[in-house]
Design an enzyme around this catalytic site. Structure first.
Site, PDB file in Angstrom:
ATOM      1  N   TYR A 126       0.819  -1.211   0.000  1.00  0.00           N
ATOM      2  CA  TYR A 126       0.000   0.000   0.000  1.00  0.00           C
ATOM      3  C   TYR A 126       0.854   1.262   0.000  1.00  0.00           C
ATOM      4  O   TYR A 126       0.409   2.311  -0.456  1.00  0.00           O
ATOM      5  CB  TYR A 126      -0.895   0.045   1.249  1.00  0.00           C
ATOM      6  CG  TYR A 126      -2.213  -0.677   1.136  1.00  0.00           C
ATOM      7  CD1 TYR A 126      -2.265  -2.008   0.747  1.00  0.00           C
ATOM      8  CD2 TYR A 126      -3.398  -0.026   1.441  1.00  0.00           C
ATOM      9  CE1 TYR A 126      -3.475  -2.678   0.669  1.00  0.00           C
ATOM     10  CE2 TYR A 126      -4.612  -0.682   1.372  1.00  0.00           C
ATOM     11  CZ  TYR A 126      -4.645  -2.009   0.986  1.00  0.00           C
ATOM     12  OH  TYR A 126      -5.843  -2.650   0.911  1.00  0.00           O
ATOM     13  N   ASP A 163      -6.141  -7.241   4.341  1.00  0.00           N
ATOM     14  CA  ASP A 163      -7.301  -6.581   3.734  1.00  0.00           C
ATOM     15  C   ASP A 163      -8.222  -7.633   3.119  1.00  0.00           C
ATOM     16  O   ASP A 163      -9.434  -7.643   3.355  1.00  0.00           O
ATOM     17  CB  ASP A 163      -6.816  -5.600   2.655  1.00  0.00           C
ATOM     18  CG  ASP A 163      -7.971  -4.897   1.955  1.00  0.00           C
ATOM     19  OD1 ASP A 163      -8.894  -4.442   2.653  1.00  0.00           O
ATOM     20  OD2 ASP A 163      -7.950  -4.820   0.714  1.00  0.00           O
ATOM     21  N   ASP A 205     -12.093  -9.229   4.702  1.00  0.00           N
ATOM     22  CA  ASP A 205     -13.378  -9.227   3.987  1.00  0.00           C
ATOM     23  C   ASP A 205     -13.928 -10.652   3.896  1.00  0.00           C
ATOM     24  O   ASP A 205     -15.131 -10.883   4.057  1.00  0.00           O
ATOM     25  CB  ASP A 205     -13.216  -8.673   2.554  1.00  0.00           C
ATOM     26  CG  ASP A 205     -13.575  -7.194   2.478  1.00  0.00           C
ATOM     27  OD1 ASP A 205     -13.390  -6.485   3.489  1.00  0.00           O
ATOM     28  OD2 ASP A 205     -14.040  -6.743   1.412  1.00  0.00           O
ATOM     29  N   LYS A 217       3.551 -15.383   2.053  1.00  0.00           N
ATOM     30  CA  LYS A 217       3.729 -16.108   0.791  1.00  0.00           C
ATOM     31  C   LYS A 217       5.232 -16.354   0.647  1.00  0.00           C
ATOM     32  O   LYS A 217       5.872 -15.971  -0.333  1.00  0.00           O
ATOM     33  CB  LYS A 217       3.149 -15.271  -0.372  1.00  0.00           C
ATOM     34  CG  LYS A 217       3.061 -15.991  -1.690  1.00  0.00           C
ATOM     35  CD  LYS A 217       1.966 -17.057  -1.763  1.00  0.00           C
ATOM     36  CE  LYS A 217       2.071 -17.823  -3.062  1.00  0.00           C
ATOM     37  NZ  LYS A 217       1.132 -18.962  -3.124  1.00  0.00           N
ATOM     38  N   ASP A 226      -2.727 -18.225   0.257  1.00  0.00           N
ATOM     39  CA  ASP A 226      -3.747 -18.950  -0.510  1.00  0.00           C
ATOM     40  C   ASP A 226      -4.380 -20.058   0.328  1.00  0.00           C
ATOM     41  O   ASP A 226      -5.594 -20.238   0.364  1.00  0.00           O
ATOM     42  CB  ASP A 226      -3.178 -19.495  -1.840  1.00  0.00           C
ATOM     43  CG  ASP A 226      -1.836 -20.188  -1.683  1.00  0.00           C
ATOM     44  OD1 ASP A 226      -1.233 -20.111  -0.591  1.00  0.00           O
ATOM     45  OD2 ASP A 226      -1.383 -20.819  -2.658  1.00  0.00           O
TER      46      ASP A 226
HETATM   47  C1  IPM Z   1     -10.290  -1.397   4.303  1.00  0.00           C
HETATM   48  C2  IPM Z   1     -10.545  -0.797   2.948  1.00  0.00           C
HETATM   49  C3  IPM Z   1      -9.408   0.172   2.624  1.00  0.00           C
HETATM   50  C4  IPM Z   1      -8.137  -0.625   2.571  1.00  0.00           C
HETATM   51  C5  IPM Z   1      -9.589   1.001   1.351  1.00  0.00           C
HETATM   52  C6  IPM Z   1     -10.908   1.736   1.338  1.00  0.00           C
HETATM   53  C7  IPM Z   1      -8.449   1.937   1.141  1.00  0.00           C
HETATM   54  O1  IPM Z   1     -10.689  -1.777   2.004  1.00  0.00           O
HETATM   55  O2  IPM Z   1     -10.173  -0.626   5.281  1.00  0.00           O
HETATM   56  O3  IPM Z   1     -10.200  -2.626   4.394  1.00  0.00           O
HETATM   57  O4  IPM Z   1      -7.830  -1.247   1.537  1.00  0.00           O
HETATM   58  O5  IPM Z   1      -7.413  -0.651   3.559  1.00  0.00           O
HETATM   59 MG    MG Z   2     -10.747  -3.763   2.802  1.00  0.00          MG
END
Ligand code: IPM
Ligand code: MG
Length: 374
Positions: free
Chosen positions: A143, A249, A253, A193, A225
Site C-alpha cells: 500500500y 485486507d 473481507d 507467501k 492462498d
Molecule cells: C479497508 C478498505 C481500505 C483498505 C480502502 C478503502 C483503502 O478496504 O479498510 O479494508 O484497503 O485498507
Molecule cells: Mg478492505
C-alpha cells in the site's frame, strides 16, 4: 468525577452520516450511564472533504484527530469520486489518516453470533463458536512501498507497486499479535507467501524471532492462498491471524462473510501511543442504500465498544455495549442485511438503522429486553 474524553467524529460519505448519528446517540447514553463527559468534534473527511475543501484529508481534520483521545470514523467514498486522480480520492485520505496517526496495527475481530448463524452463506455447524481476530499491518507493505506508479517503458505502459517491510515494522506488528493472543486462546497464525516472495521470507523469519519471547503462545504459518481456503473450510481453528497489509485486507473481507454481513464487523487501528487510535466499521460507505434508513449500525456500535476497551481501558462499557447488541439480536431484531425469514420457527423483526440504534441504546442499561420497547 466525570471522565473527560475528546472524540473526533469523521462521518464521511454514503451511509456514514446515518450510522454516525446512531453513534452519537449511543455516546450520549454512555455519558449518562457511565459518568463520562464526551466532547465530540466533527470534521470533514473523505468525499465530503473533497466537496468542501478540495482534498480528502484537510490539514485541520488531521490536526484535530491528532489532538483527540480517539478517532471514530464511519465510512468514506462513492462513485462520484472514482474518476479523480488517485491522490485526490477518498481512499488516499484514509491512507493519509492511518499514516498521519501512525496507526500500524489494525484489529478486526470476527465473532459469529449464535443468533445470526443462519445469515451466513457457510454451514452453521462449521461456524458456531468462531471467534477470531485478524491483526493486519496497516501502514506498510504494498500500500505504501515506493517506487510505485504507471509509466511508459519500451513503448508500453508498465504499472508497479512495491511490497516492502523493514524488520522493525514486522517486529512491532508481530508483538501486537502475540500480546493479544496471550489474552485470548494463545495461538498466532502468521500469513505470508514465503514460498514465492522475499518480503514474506523476512516476515516469517522476524515473526519466528519475535515468538521466542512468547513461549506460551503457539505459532503456526500459513501461505495466504491456503489461509484463504482454511478460513472457509474450518474457521474455528483460528485465534489470531497475523497478516501484512494487503493479505489482511483480503482475509478480513473474507472473514466478514462468516458473520453473515460485513455490517457487523468493527475495527480498531492502534498506533504507538503518540497519537490516538482510529475506530471504524469494516464496511464501506454503501452509496446504494445511503439515506434510506437501511444501514446496519452494529459495526459502528461495536467499534465504539472497542474504543472503550483499547483507548479508554474501560472493559465495563465495552461489555455493556457488546451485551446490548447480543440481547437485541437474540430477541430477533434485525436490519435488512442480516434478516432471514422464518428460520427455526422464529419470525425476526425487521428494523431500520435508527430503530436498531434506539434499541441498542435502551438495552445498554436494561437488565433484559422489553419486547414492547419499540
Ligand atoms: C479497508 C478498505 C481500505 C483498505 C480502502 C478503502 C483503502 O478496504 O479498510 O479494508 O484497503 O485498507
Ligand atoms: Mg478492505
Amino acid at each position: 468525577m466525570k471522565t473527560n474524553k475528546k472524540i473526533t467524529l469523521l462521518s464521511g460519505d454514503g451511509i456514514g452520516p446515518e450510522v454516525s448519528k446512531e453513534a452519537e446517540k449511543l455516546l450520549t447514553v454512555i455519558e449518562d450511564q457511565f459518568n463520562y463527559k464526551i466532547d465530540i468534534e466533527k470534521k470533514d473527511f473523505g468525499g465530503i472533504a473533497i466537496d468542501n475543501h478540495g482534498v480528502p484529508l484537510p490539514e485541520d481534520t488531521l490536526k484535530t484527530c491528532q489532538k483527540s483521545d480517539a478517532v471514530l470514523l464511519a465510512a468514506i467514498g462513492g462513485p462520484k469520486y472514482d474518476n479523480l486522480p488517485r491522490e485526490k480520492r477518498p481512499e488516499s485520505g484514509l491512507l493519509g489518516l492511518r499514516a498521519g496517526l501512525n496507526a500500524f496495527a489494525n484489529l478486526r475481530p470476527v465473532m459469529v453470533f449464535d443468533s445470526l448463524l443462519d445469515s451466513s452463506t457457510i454451514k452453521k455447524e462449521m461456524l458456531q463458536g468462531t471467534d477470531l481476530l485478524v491483526v493486519r499491518e496497516l501502514t506498510g507493505g504494498v500500500y505504501f512501498g515506493k517506487p510505485k506508479g504507471i509509466e511508459v517503458r519500451n513503448n508500453e505502459r508498465v504499472g508497479f507497486n512495491n511490497m516492502i517491510y523493514t524488520e522493525s515494522e514486522i517486529k512491532r506488528i508481530a508483538k501486537v499479535a502475540f500480546e493479544i493472543a496471550r489474552k485470548r486462546k494463545k495461538k498466532v497464525t502468521s500469513i505470508d507467501k514465503a514460498n514465492v516472495l522475499d518480503v514474506s521470507q523476512l516476515w516469517r523469519d522476524v515473526v519466528i524471532e519475535t515468538s521466542k519471547n512468547y513461549s506460551d503462545v503457539t505459532l503456526e504459518h500459513l501461505y495466504i492462498d491456503n489461509a484463504a481456503m482454511q478460513l472457509i473450510r474450518n474457521p474455528r481453528q483460528f485465534d489470531v491471524m497475523l497478516a501484512e497489509n494487503l493479505f489482511g485486507d483480503i482475509l478480513s473481507d473474507e472473514a466478514a462473510m462468516l458473520t453473515g454481513s460485513i455490517g457487523m464487523l468493527p475495527s480498531a487501528s492502534l498506533g504507538d501511543g503518540k497519537y490516538p487510535a482510529i475506530y471504524e466499521p469494516v464496511h464501506g460507505s454503501a452509496p446504494d442504500i445511503a439515506g434510506k434508513n437501511l444501514a446496519n449500525p452494529i459495526a459502528m456500535t461495536l467499534s465504539i465498544a472497542m474504543m472503550f476497551k483499547y483507548s479508554f481501558n474501560d472493559e465495563k462499557v465495552h461489555d455493556a455495549i457488546f451485551n446490548s447488541v447480543k440481547k437485541v439480536l437474540n430477541a430477533g431484531y434485525r436490519t435488512k442485511d442480516i434478516y432471514e425469514e422464518g428460520k427455526d420457527g422464529v419470525t425476526p423483526s425487521l428494523l431500520g438503522t435508527k430503530e436498531m440504534g434506539d434499541l441498542i441504546c435502551k438495552n445498554l442499561f436494561l437488565p433484559y429486553l422489553r419486547f414492547s420497547s419499540i
